[in-house]
Design a protein around this motif. Structure first.
Motif, PDB file in Angstrom:
ATOM      1  N   SER A 159       0.800  -1.346   0.021  1.00  0.00           N
ATOM      2  CA  SER A 159       0.033   0.068  -0.142  1.00  0.00           C
ATOM      3  C   SER A 159       0.931   1.335  -0.082  1.00  0.00           C
ATOM      4  O   SER A 159       0.404   2.325  -0.595  1.00  0.00           O
TER       5      SER A 159
ATOM      6  N   LEU B 136       2.631   1.388  -3.560  1.00  0.00           N
ATOM      7  CA  LEU B 136       1.389   2.117  -4.228  1.00  0.00           C
ATOM      8  C   LEU B 136       1.195   3.776  -4.437  1.00  0.00           C
ATOM      9  O   LEU B 136       0.733   4.474  -5.515  1.00  0.00           O
ATOM     10  N   THR B 137       1.432   4.210  -3.013  1.00  0.00           N
ATOM     11  CA  THR B 137       1.318   5.734  -2.923  1.00  0.00           C
ATOM     12  C   THR B 137       2.183   6.566  -3.635  1.00  0.00           C
ATOM     13  O   THR B 137       1.947   7.676  -4.071  1.00  0.00           O
TER      14      THR B 137
ATOM     15  N   ARG C 220       2.597   0.592 -10.953  1.00  0.00           N
ATOM     16  CA  ARG C 220       1.360   0.743 -10.131  1.00  0.00           C
ATOM     17  C   ARG C 220       0.233  -0.607 -10.592  1.00  0.00           C
ATOM     18  O   ARG C 220      -0.309  -0.970  -9.531  1.00  0.00           O
ATOM     19  N   ALA C 221       0.286  -0.911 -11.656  1.00  0.00           N
ATOM     20  CA  ALA C 221      -0.437  -2.109 -12.066  1.00  0.00           C
ATOM     21  C   ALA C 221      -0.173  -3.383 -11.337  1.00  0.00           C
ATOM     22  O   ALA C 221      -0.586  -4.250 -10.723  1.00  0.00           O
TER      23      ALA C 221
ATOM     24  N   LEU D 164       1.850  -3.299  -8.687  1.00  0.00           N
ATOM     25  CA  LEU D 164       1.717  -3.257  -7.203  1.00  0.00           C
ATOM     26  C   LEU D 164       0.298  -3.451  -6.933  1.00  0.00           C
ATOM     27  O   LEU D 164      -0.047  -4.231  -5.729  1.00  0.00           O
ATOM     28  N   THR D 165      -0.769  -2.987  -7.783  1.00  0.00           N
ATOM     29  CA  THR D 165      -2.216  -3.474  -7.291  1.00  0.00           C
ATOM     30  C   THR D 165      -2.509  -4.736  -7.505  1.00  0.00           C
ATOM     31  O   THR D 165      -3.354  -5.212  -6.428  1.00  0.00           O
ATOM     32  N   ASP D 166      -2.082  -5.294  -8.467  1.00  0.00           N
ATOM     33  CA  ASP D 166      -2.508  -6.811  -8.619  1.00  0.00           C
ATOM     34  C   ASP D 166      -1.890  -7.595  -7.213  1.00  0.00           C
ATOM     35  O   ASP D 166      -2.515  -8.527  -6.713  1.00  0.00           O
TER      36      ASP D 166
ATOM     37  N   LEU E  94      -1.039  -6.297  -4.269  1.00  0.00           N
ATOM     38  CA  LEU E  94      -1.927  -6.111  -3.246  1.00  0.00           C
ATOM     39  C   LEU E  94      -3.125  -6.862  -3.201  1.00  0.00           C
ATOM     40  O   LEU E  94      -3.604  -7.291  -2.130  1.00  0.00           O
ATOM     41  N   GLN E  95      -3.890  -6.971  -3.986  1.00  0.00           N
ATOM     42  CA  GLN E  95      -5.264  -7.621  -4.224  1.00  0.00           C
ATOM     43  C   GLN E  95      -4.887  -9.297  -4.040  1.00  0.00           C
ATOM     44  O   GLN E  95      -5.673  -9.676  -3.112  1.00  0.00           O
TER      45      GLN E  95
ATOM     46  N   GLN F 280      -4.303  -9.367  -0.079  1.00  0.00           N
ATOM     47  CA  GLN F 280      -5.709  -9.191   0.687  1.00  0.00           C
ATOM     48  C   GLN F 280      -6.557 -10.432   0.599  1.00  0.00           C
ATOM     49  O   GLN F 280      -6.872 -11.037   1.680  1.00  0.00           O
TER      50      GLN F 280
END
Length: 219
Positions: free
Chosen positions: A13, A16-17, A25-26, A28-30, A32-33, A36
């Motif tokens: 997280s 990502l900021t 960013r893509a 890191l987002t993947d 992170l999901q 989670q």
């Protein structure tokens, strides 16, 4: 494992900021999901329980102890023997009986906190096990033994016939030889019969010759 996932989620997280490039960013987002989802799955399963080891060794039961009833009363008729045990408080459901052709064994359990046993390992004569029975009365127990053969028993216990034993001990040692000679006489030829007849005749007259002398030639 849960603490590691929490740390990963916090760091992803944070990254990502500060990330600016769309591709980073893509990614890191993947990631992170995925982290989670793993965290949700781990929390739904809860803590892993470790099963207690099974106890394979069963506790040994203490052996049942008995007080032997060595003395008892008994009587008989031509067909049966009756044994009397004078005990109070006997529960018929807690009595175990075992009848054999030449013996019987009766176990009486839980009589004022005690167990009793009565039996004869070798009876005077044979009995019929399937016709024997046990009867519980308020103040006594009656064991009925069915005789295999009608008649009178001199004792309930087996005893060796001393008269027969003494006769066997005092048996003439020459009896075996005489029996042999008798068989030889019955199965032998004329010469053998003459030889054996002569030996018998001399034996009756008081002489004691060799009973086999003259049989089979001189040595």
């Amino acid at each position: 494992m849960a603490s590691d996932l929490n740390a990963d989620i916090e760091e992803l997280s944070h990254l990502l900021t500060i990330a600016k490039r769309p591709r980073i960013r893509a990614l890191l987002t993947d990631e992170l999901q995925q982290s989670q989802k793993a965290q949700v799955t781990a929390e739904s399963k809860g803590p892993v329980k470790i099963a207690a080891p099974l106890q394979t060794s069963a506790a040994k039961r203490p052996e049942t102890s008995y007080t032997t009833l060595g003395s008892f009363s008994w009587d008989q008729d031509n067909e049966k023997i009756k044994v009397y045990l004078f005990l109070e408080g006997v529960n018929e459901e807690k009595v175990v009986s075992n009848f054999q052709s030449w013996s019987f064994d009766v176990k009486l359990h839980d009589i004022e906190g005690k167990n009793y046993r009565c039996g004869v390992p070798r009876l005077n004569k044979a009995i019929v096990p399937e016709k024997c029975r046990l009867t519980v009365k308020p103040q006594r127990v009656i064991i009925t033994l069915q005789k295999a053969e009608k008649g009178n028993w001199l004792d309930i216990y087996y005893k060796e016939d001393k008269l027969k034993s003494n006769l066997d001990k005092n048996k003439d040692p020459m009896a075996g030889i005489m029996d042999l000679m008798k068989n030889m006489y019955e199965e032998g030829d004329d010469d053998m019969k003459k030889t054996i007849a002569k030996a018998w005749s001399e034996a009756r007259s008081g002489k004691k010759p060799d009973p086999l002398k003259g049989y089979g030639g001189d040595v």
